[in-house]
Design a protein around this motif. Structure first.
Motif, PDB file in Angstrom:
ATOM      1  N   HIS A  78       0.836  -1.199   0.000  1.00 13.06           N
ATOM      2  CA  HIS A  78       0.000   0.000   0.000  1.00 13.06           C
ATOM      3  C   HIS A  78       0.873   1.252   0.000  1.00 13.06           C
ATOM      4  O   HIS A  78       0.555   2.241  -0.665  1.00 13.06           O
ATOM      5  N   ASP A  79       1.974   1.228   0.747  1.00 11.61           N
ATOM      6  CA  ASP A  79       2.866   2.384   0.805  1.00 11.61           C
ATOM      7  C   ASP A  79       3.499   2.658  -0.559  1.00 11.61           C
ATOM      8  O   ASP A  79       3.839   3.784  -0.877  1.00 11.61           O
ATOM      9  N   GLY A 109       3.211  11.755  -0.936  1.00  9.60           N
ATOM     10  CA  GLY A 109       1.826  12.207  -0.898  1.00  9.60           C
ATOM     11  C   GLY A 109       0.872  11.147  -0.394  1.00  9.60           C
ATOM     12  O   GLY A 109       1.251  10.065   0.009  1.00  9.60           O
ATOM     13  N   GLU A 110      -0.384  11.505  -0.443  1.00  7.82           N
ATOM     14  CA  GLU A 110      -1.442  10.621   0.017  1.00  7.82           C
ATOM     15  C   GLU A 110      -1.871   9.711  -1.127  1.00  7.82           C
ATOM     16  O   GLU A 110      -1.832  10.091  -2.296  1.00  7.82           O
ATOM     17  N   ASN A 111      -2.250   8.481  -0.801  1.00  2.00           N
ATOM     18  CA  ASN A 111      -2.811   7.594  -1.812  1.00  2.00           C
ATOM     19  C   ASN A 111      -4.093   6.978  -1.261  1.00  2.00           C
ATOM     20  O   ASN A 111      -4.600   7.414  -0.235  1.00  2.00           O
ATOM     21  N   ALA A 112      -4.618   5.969  -1.904  1.00  2.00           N
ATOM     22  CA  ALA A 112      -5.896   5.380  -1.508  1.00  2.00           C
ATOM     23  C   ALA A 112      -5.854   4.747  -0.124  1.00  2.00           C
ATOM     24  O   ALA A 112      -6.892   4.521   0.487  1.00  2.00           O
ATOM     25  N   TRP A 113      -4.655   4.463   0.410  1.00  2.00           N
ATOM     26  CA  TRP A 113      -4.519   3.790   1.692  1.00  2.00           C
ATOM     27  C   TRP A 113      -4.090   4.731   2.810  1.00  2.00           C
ATOM     28  O   TRP A 113      -3.773   4.303   3.898  1.00  2.00           O
ATOM     29  N   GLY A 114      -4.053   6.017   2.543  1.00  2.00           N
ATOM     30  CA  GLY A 114      -3.757   6.968   3.605  1.00  2.00           C
ATOM     31  C   GLY A 114      -2.595   7.887   3.281  1.00  2.00           C
ATOM     32  O   GLY A 114      -2.042   7.878   2.186  1.00  2.00           O
ATOM     33  N   GLU A 115      -2.238   8.682   4.295  1.00  2.00           N
ATOM     34  CA  GLU A 115      -1.131   9.621   4.150  1.00  2.00           C
ATOM     35  C   GLU A 115       0.197   8.885   4.205  1.00  2.00           C
ATOM     36  O   GLU A 115       0.295   7.796   4.765  1.00  2.00           O
ATOM     37  N   ASN A 116       1.222   9.507   3.649  1.00  2.17           N
ATOM     38  CA  ASN A 116       2.547   8.926   3.696  1.00  2.17           C
ATOM     39  C   ASN A 116       3.021   8.884   5.144  1.00  2.17           C
ATOM     40  O   ASN A 116       2.999   9.894   5.831  1.00  2.17           O
ATOM     41  N   PRO A 117       3.457   7.710   5.633  1.00  3.26           N
ATOM     42  CA  PRO A 117       3.883   7.622   7.026  1.00  3.26           C
ATOM     43  C   PRO A 117       5.131   8.445   7.334  1.00  3.26           C
ATOM     44  O   PRO A 117       5.389   8.785   8.473  1.00  3.26           O
TER      45      PRO A 117
END
Length: 154
Positions: A78-79, A109-117
């Motif tokens: 996901h990342d 950036g953000e993707n479908a699974w959330g913000e960048n950790p």
């Protein structure tokens, strides 16, 4: 005193869910955790078989270790902006399948699974980037980015 399960590192490494994103470093920690749990499971199963007892404890530890592996692999995918279903291919190519997960950088950036950790942002607007670099102080990373962009345009 915070519980161990509430510490950010253990929340990421020992996650029971496939939701969210996982950085390379924390994925490496998760791999170490699930390998340790699975090795303990194999040892418990072997000792159970040798002593004539039931190897159920070992089987349970192996199952827990595999679940850690599936969750961590899906979150790492996901990342990288890929579906967790690619984990099937990763496990099919074991151990070579884990190499790209350990060396590929997170998607900014953000993707479908959330913000960048890591908190990395993706700046797509050239006007915003120009304004950020113009106001950056001398010697900062943003100032270097602006200097590099202005040299490339010349």
């Amino acid at each position: 005193m915070a519980l161990l399960s509430e510490t950010p590192l253990l929340k990421d490494i020992a996650a029971w869910t496939t939701a969210g994103r996982l950085t390379r470093a924390r994925f490496g920690g998760a791999l170490a955790l699930w390998l340790a749990v699975m090795m303990a499971g194999f040892a418990a199963a072997w000792l159970g078989l040798r002593s004539g007892a039931s190897p159920m404890l070992g089987g349970g530890l192996i199952a827990i270790g595999l679940w850690f592996a599936v969750c961590a692999t899906a979150r790492r995918l996901h990342d990288m902006s890929h579906s967790g279903f690619w984990a099937i291919l990763v496990f099919a190519l074991f151990p070579i399948g884990f190499i790209p997960l350990l060396i590929t950088e997170s998607r900014a950036g953000e993707n479908a699974w959330g913000e960048n950790p890591k908190g990395l942002l993706k700046i797509n607007d050239p006007r915003l980037l120009r304004r950020l670099t113009e106001n950056a102080r001398e010697g900062s990373v943003m100032h270097e980015v602006g200097s590099r962009d202005s040299e490339e345009k010349k």
